[in-house]
Design an enzyme around this catalytic site. Structure first.
Site, PDB file in Angstrom:
ATOM      1  N   LYS A 101       5.747 -10.967  -7.443  1.00  0.00           N
ATOM      2  CA  LYS A 101       4.617 -10.406  -6.714  1.00  0.00           C
ATOM      3  C   LYS A 101       3.502 -11.444  -6.624  1.00  0.00           C
ATOM      4  O   LYS A 101       3.442 -12.386  -7.411  1.00  0.00           O
ATOM      5  CB  LYS A 101       4.105  -9.140  -7.418  1.00  0.00           C
ATOM      6  CG  LYS A 101       5.061  -7.962  -7.328  1.00  0.00           C
ATOM      7  CD  LYS A 101       4.475  -6.726  -7.985  1.00  0.00           C
ATOM      8  CE  LYS A 101       5.352  -5.502  -7.741  1.00  0.00           C
ATOM      9  NZ  LYS A 101       5.355  -5.085  -6.330  1.00  0.00           N
ATOM     10  N   LEU A 114       6.817   9.779  -2.123  1.00  0.00           N
ATOM     11  CA  LEU A 114       8.151   9.369  -1.702  1.00  0.00           C
ATOM     12  C   LEU A 114       8.695  10.307  -0.631  1.00  0.00           C
ATOM     13  O   LEU A 114       9.256   9.869   0.370  1.00  0.00           O
ATOM     14  CB  LEU A 114       9.110   9.329  -2.898  1.00  0.00           C
ATOM     15  CG  LEU A 114      10.566   9.022  -2.572  1.00  0.00           C
ATOM     16  CD1 LEU A 114      10.710   7.630  -1.978  1.00  0.00           C
ATOM     17  CD2 LEU A 114      11.448   9.158  -3.816  1.00  0.00           C
ATOM     18  N   HIS A 160      17.898  -3.666  -7.268  1.00  0.00           N
ATOM     19  CA  HIS A 160      18.034  -4.114  -5.876  1.00  0.00           C
ATOM     20  C   HIS A 160      18.841  -5.407  -5.750  1.00  0.00           C
ATOM     21  O   HIS A 160      19.832  -5.470  -5.027  1.00  0.00           O
ATOM     22  CB  HIS A 160      16.656  -4.343  -5.264  1.00  0.00           C
ATOM     23  CG  HIS A 160      15.851  -3.096  -5.099  1.00  0.00           C
ATOM     24  ND1 HIS A 160      16.416  -1.855  -4.939  1.00  0.00           N
ATOM     25  CD2 HIS A 160      14.514  -2.893  -5.059  1.00  0.00           C
ATOM     26  CE1 HIS A 160      15.454  -0.952  -4.805  1.00  0.00           C
ATOM     27  NE2 HIS A 160      14.299  -1.563  -4.876  1.00  0.00           N
ATOM     28  N   TYR A 188      18.265  -0.432  -1.002  1.00  0.00           N
ATOM     29  CA  TYR A 188      18.735  -1.751  -0.577  1.00  0.00           C
ATOM     30  C   TYR A 188      20.179  -1.691  -0.074  1.00  0.00           C
ATOM     31  O   TYR A 188      20.568  -2.466   0.791  1.00  0.00           O
ATOM     32  CB  TYR A 188      18.620  -2.751  -1.734  1.00  0.00           C
ATOM     33  CG  TYR A 188      17.431  -3.667  -1.568  1.00  0.00           C
ATOM     34  CD1 TYR A 188      16.143  -3.144  -1.452  1.00  0.00           C
ATOM     35  CD2 TYR A 188      17.579  -5.046  -1.489  1.00  0.00           C
ATOM     36  CE1 TYR A 188      15.050  -3.966  -1.279  1.00  0.00           C
ATOM     37  CE2 TYR A 188      16.492  -5.881  -1.313  1.00  0.00           C
ATOM     38  CZ  TYR A 188      15.229  -5.328  -1.205  1.00  0.00           C
ATOM     39  OH  TYR A 188      14.147  -6.145  -1.010  1.00  0.00           O
ATOM     40  N   SER A 194      19.008 -13.744  15.398  1.00  0.00           N
ATOM     41  CA  SER A 194      17.825 -12.961  15.051  1.00  0.00           C
ATOM     42  C   SER A 194      17.936 -11.604  15.737  1.00  0.00           C
ATOM     43  O   SER A 194      18.080 -11.525  16.961  1.00  0.00           O
ATOM     44  CB  SER A 194      16.548 -13.679  15.497  1.00  0.00           C
ATOM     45  OG  SER A 194      16.327 -14.827  14.709  1.00  0.00           O
ATOM     46  N   GLU A 198       6.941 -10.941  -2.626  1.00  0.00           N
ATOM     47  CA  GLU A 198       5.846 -10.173  -2.036  1.00  0.00           C
ATOM     48  C   GLU A 198       4.577 -11.009  -2.112  1.00  0.00           C
ATOM     49  O   GLU A 198       4.349 -11.713  -3.103  1.00  0.00           O
ATOM     50  CB  GLU A 198       5.643  -8.843  -2.762  1.00  0.00           C
ATOM     51  CG  GLU A 198       6.740  -7.825  -2.484  1.00  0.00           C
ATOM     52  CD  GLU A 198       6.495  -6.486  -3.157  1.00  0.00           C
ATOM     53  OE1 GLU A 198       6.980  -5.467  -2.630  1.00  0.00           O
ATOM     54  OE2 GLU A 198       5.833  -6.467  -4.219  1.00  0.00           O
ATOM     55  N   LYS A 256       7.053  12.348   1.477  1.00  0.00           N
ATOM     56  CA  LYS A 256       6.366  12.341   2.777  1.00  0.00           C
ATOM     57  C   LYS A 256       6.493  11.000   3.496  1.00  0.00           C
ATOM     58  O   LYS A 256       6.485  10.959   4.732  1.00  0.00           O
ATOM     59  CB  LYS A 256       4.899  12.731   2.614  1.00  0.00           C
ATOM     60  CG  LYS A 256       4.008  11.705   1.939  1.00  0.00           C
ATOM     61  CD  LYS A 256       2.580  12.234   1.824  1.00  0.00           C
ATOM     62  CE  LYS A 256       1.656  11.208   1.162  1.00  0.00           C
ATOM     63  NZ  LYS A 256       0.284  11.741   0.989  1.00  0.00           N
TER      64      LYS A 256
END
Length: 493
Positions: free
Chosen positions: A338, A43, A269, A208, A402, A245, A45
């Site tokens: 997921k 986390l 989140h 988030y 966008s 995901e 690095k």
């Protein structure tokens, strides 16, 4: 949603009323020490140090005032730590090299005084070298650590590393999620840390809340006249907050299985995106048995780090009902999974049908306001228009903002950059308060305990699919109307 308003102003009880101007260096009378605990971990690095570098690169951290300390159990040198993180900072060798010289490493355990006394000595020497008056210096401790060591680390900071704040200095603690596993563990963690620090010193970080499009919600809602009469149960049919995901746990199976998709994504989140004020969380009704669907993708338990009989969901759709005047009867659908057929995070506000439908276009779909959080940040309105030609036929199109196209060359800051800067400034409005954390866990703990006890079994779904078919059936049952024949295509430059 305070006083029935969705996504109204966020917690500001302890925030400053004044903010530095854009690109203004964060500067006060005393020097600033940023201490990253768990400095040798992933986390730190991949997220923490790169965020600090980008703040430095943009001029928000002054090298004459700021020094960064890494602390962990790993016995390495200053240069070893610098080499570990160098590759995550970018390609500007000159600036990277200057930034790395601001970093010093201290090795020690997380539950003994020796290491923290040494850390305090190094910080104090830095403060003395900058001629900071006693009590004017600022110390920011970032806990890039597992929650299990938060209490002992906080005790050591309190005992050995506090800054005297009599002359405007401060000590602040940034705590990473997960904040507990259920209501009891979260309250226990809050109580232990709360005995050591005031709430104004604690910054529970959820990245988030630092995302550009999440932070834009307040402006969208209250700075645009056309939303004022529409933002209520009379016009909005349902709201979806979605996290998808297209890959599975991929090496994190052991960690993920301990928490599952609800704890990992939905309870923090997505719930943070739903509710920007505590009052609304306290208005959420208990989750009904017929208003959630759990799933687990086929092959999840093939991961050697996952138990063979794991009951952990990798997919969940949960319908929340808010019992207040503005949102009574509007389903808020939180969906995360997921190994699905796409990767995205978005908010989808679906409006009710147009009365009369004189153009016979309802079958094409409803009006929707979509806020795409990632990837390809965008906001667009789905609306019905006349199709070009001699016939009076209709088609769905969009009004599209966008970000990559509209804001060419304007970098969108990483969430961690914004939140670390907020911590330095003392602005707590984008962090998780203790009472909010308690209210969030109260909503999901009963369901989580039933899953943990094996009472609720997830449905199996194929990797690369939309998830269990029961989830789409639930959405249709609560009133979501799927659009047919329309796909949003991100504009190209």
């Amino acid at each position: 949603m305070g006083s029935g308003q969705w996504m109204v102003e966020r917690r500001s009880s302890f925030g400053n009323d004044s903010f530095p101007k854009e690109h203004e260096t964060v500067s006060e009378s005393g020097c600033l020490s940023i201490i990253v605990l768990g400095a040798s971990g992933d986390l730190a690095k991949k997220k923490t140090f790169p965020a600090l570098y980008h703040l430095y690169r943009q001029g928000f951290l002054d090298s004459n005032e700021v020094h960064i300390f890494g602390y962990a159990r790993t016995k390495i040198s200053d240069d070893d730590l610098r080499d570990r993180i160098r590759g995550y900072l970018g390609k500007d060798a000159e600036h990277v090299s200057k930034f790395l010289q601001l970093i010093k490493y201290v090795s020690g355990s997380y539950d003994s005084e020796d290491g923290f006394q040494l850390l305090d000595k190094e910080i104090s020497q830095h403060e003395e070298s900058k001629n900071s008056a006693e009590g004017s210096s600022r110390r920011l401790f970032y806990l890039a650590l597992p929650p299990s060591v938060y209490p002992p680390v906080c005790r050591m900071i309190k005992k050995c590393c506090m800054n005297n704040s009599d002359l405007g200095g401060w000590t602040r603690i940034v705590i990473e999620k997960p904040f507990g596993k259920d209501l009891e563990s979260a309250e226990n963690l809050s109580a232990q840390i709360g005995e050591l620090f005031e709430e104004a010193q604690l910054y529970r970080i959820d990245h988030y809340l630092g995302k550009e499009l999440v932070q834009n919600l307040l402006v969208l809602r209250f700075a645009n006249r056309f939303f004022l009469p529409l933002w209520n149960r009379d016009n909005i049919a349902n709201v979806q907050i979605v996290f998808r995901e297209d890959f599975g746990t991929e090496g994190r199976g052991g960690y993920f299985d301990e928490y599952g998709i609800i704890r990992d994504i939905i309870q923090n989140h997505l719930l943070q995106v739903l509710c920007l004020k505590v009052k609304v969380l306290q208005s959420v009704l208990p989750i009904q048995d017929n208003e959630f669907v759990l799933g687990q993708y086929e092959g999840y338990r093939d991961d050697p780090t996952v138990p063979d009989q794991s009951n952990t969901p990798t997919f969940a759709t949960v319908v929340l009902r808010i019992h207040n005047e503005r949102w009574e009867g509007v389903p808020f659908i939180l969906k995360a999974g997921k190994a699905l057929n796409s990767r995205k995070a978005e908010i989808r506000v679906q409006f009710k049908d147009v009365p009369g439908d004189i153009f016979k276009c309802q079958k094409q779909g409803r009006n929707e306001f979509v806020i795409r959080l990632q990837p390809l940040e965008a906001m667009y309105m789905k609306l019905t228009v006349k199709q070009p030609g001699l016939e009076m036929s209709t088609v769905q199109s969009e009004l599209d903002l966008s970000y990559m196209q509209r804001y060419q060359g304007v970098p969108i800051p990483e969430a961690y950059e914004r939140l670390i800067l907020d911590t330095i400034r003392g602005d707590q409005q984008h962090f998780v308060r203790r009472d909010e954390l308690k209210a969030a866990w109260e909503i999901f703990t009963p369901l989580l305990h039933r899953i943990d006890n094996g009472e609720m079994k997830p449905k199996e779904y194929q990797p690369g699919s939309r998830g269990p078919v029961e989830a789409d059936e639930l959405l249709a049952k609560v009133g979501y109307v799927q659009t047919h024949g329309y796909i949003w295509i991100p504009p190209t430059l």
